[in-house]
Structure formats: structure tokens, C-alpha cells
Scaffold this motif. Sequence first.
Motif: not given
Length: 273
Positions: A69-70, A91-92, A94-101
Motif C-alpha cells: 500500500f506504500k 489503485g497503483n 499513475p506515475k510509477v505505472i507510466a515509468q514502467l511503461k
Amino acid sequence: MASTFPRVLTCVVLCALSSFASAAHRIISLSPHATELAFAAGLGSQLVGVSQASDYPPAAKHIERVANFKGINVDRIIALQPDLIISWPEGNPPKVIAQLKNMGFNVYPASIKHLDDIAEHIRHLSHYASHPQTGLNNAKQFMEQLNALRQRYQDASPVRYFYQISAKPLITMAKDSWPSAVFTLCGGVNVFASSPSPYPQVGLEQVLLAQPQVMFSAHPNAMQLWDNWQNELSAFQHHHVWTLNADWLNRATPRTLNAVEQVCKYLDRVRKD
């Protein structure tokens, strides 16, 4: 027609994603519901990383944790080199998901708004499995059971309900916010359906004025909030206050059908009283 449009749009997006799918050998899931969907799609043996709260099926407990959750452990994900990441858009971060993409990882968004979406995701994720038939069969079975429940409760008389997500602050849900679809199928009418916020914070007085026929929570001790107000609420006076299974209800997975059956059973009790 308008009510079916989101499902059609969801299918179009998912079909486009899955049309390019090939077997994935190293998969990461970033939420408990995504983990369950992966197992249902026949991808359990390919999971190399999951979120901290992924505890079902039991085999998920033995997979490395890469998110909680952190936040998400991006460095560990990079080290694991997955060829598929199943994300949770609601829930995830967005910036981290964009980074992974941006790093080139294949990210599949497991966003669910409708009960049918559960089967759609299982069906499309199955295309990443070495043996897609497992997921296709599970999706088919889910829809058969779901449609049977829909037929059973399509003419059920409406029952006004309040679903308490948390006590401090007092938060509930509005129309179309998960898991409202579960209650709607059973003939439930949300007393805060028209709220402009998907998960509104409400006051004790608002609930008292709404006078729901039944009150639900997914946490055993949550209803202690109402100890001093039980005489003011008909739901308490008629003993129409129940705790639901949190994992069945809050996680959009095949086990959601268990939540539907549980909610429908309780609403049927209200109808008989």
C-alpha cells in the motif's frame, strides 16, 4: 443502450490488447485482485512477483512481494525482468505505472467497473498462458453462474441499503463505484447513489435521514460507530445489519460471485420480514 456502452468500450480495449498477446513466462501482479485474475487465467505458475496483500489462492502466498500500500518496488521489478505486468489503474500510483511503461514493460490494466469485466479480463489474460483453455473455461463458467444469478434476481423488489467502507472517516460508495454492481444485481438501491464523489465521506446525520432498510460493512467492528444511534435506525431495530466477506466483496475476482450470493441472501431476508 447507454448502460451497455461502457462494457462494449471495455471489450474493444481489451480485445485490442489481447490480440497481440503471446505466452508470458515472467509475470508480475500489482494488486490482490489482479493476482487472482492471473491464477484464474492459468498464469499462476508464471507469476514471479505480486503485491503484499495477495493471499489467494494459497499458492500466491509463496510468491515474492514487489508492491504494497506504500508503493511499488521498481528496482526489484527491473531485476525480475517481467514480460507482463498486471496493474490496477484505480489503485497503483499513475506515475510509477507510466515509468514502467516508458521502460518498455508490457503493462496490462486490470480495471473493473462491471461484473462482466471479470470474465473479460480472465479471457484476455488467458492469451498470455501456454494453455489458454484454462482461462477460457473459467471465464465461461463465471458468466454462466453470473447470468443465472441475474435471471434469479431480475424481478427482485428493491431494498434501500447503506454500505459502510470505513468508520473514521465515515465513507461509503456512490453509483457505479465498485462494489456497487454486486448490490445492484441483488436489487439493492444505494441511499447515496447520487453522490458526485465515487467514494463520498458522509455524516451520521445523513445516514439517519436516509434511513436505509439494511446496513452493510466488510469489517466486523465497523458498526460500533452506531452504538448510540441504534434506536434511531430501522435497520438496527429490525436486525438488518450484517458484516460481509471483505475479500469476496472488495476484490473483483471470480470469488465476487460468493459476494453476490451473500448479499442477495441478506436482502432476501429483508424482503421476507
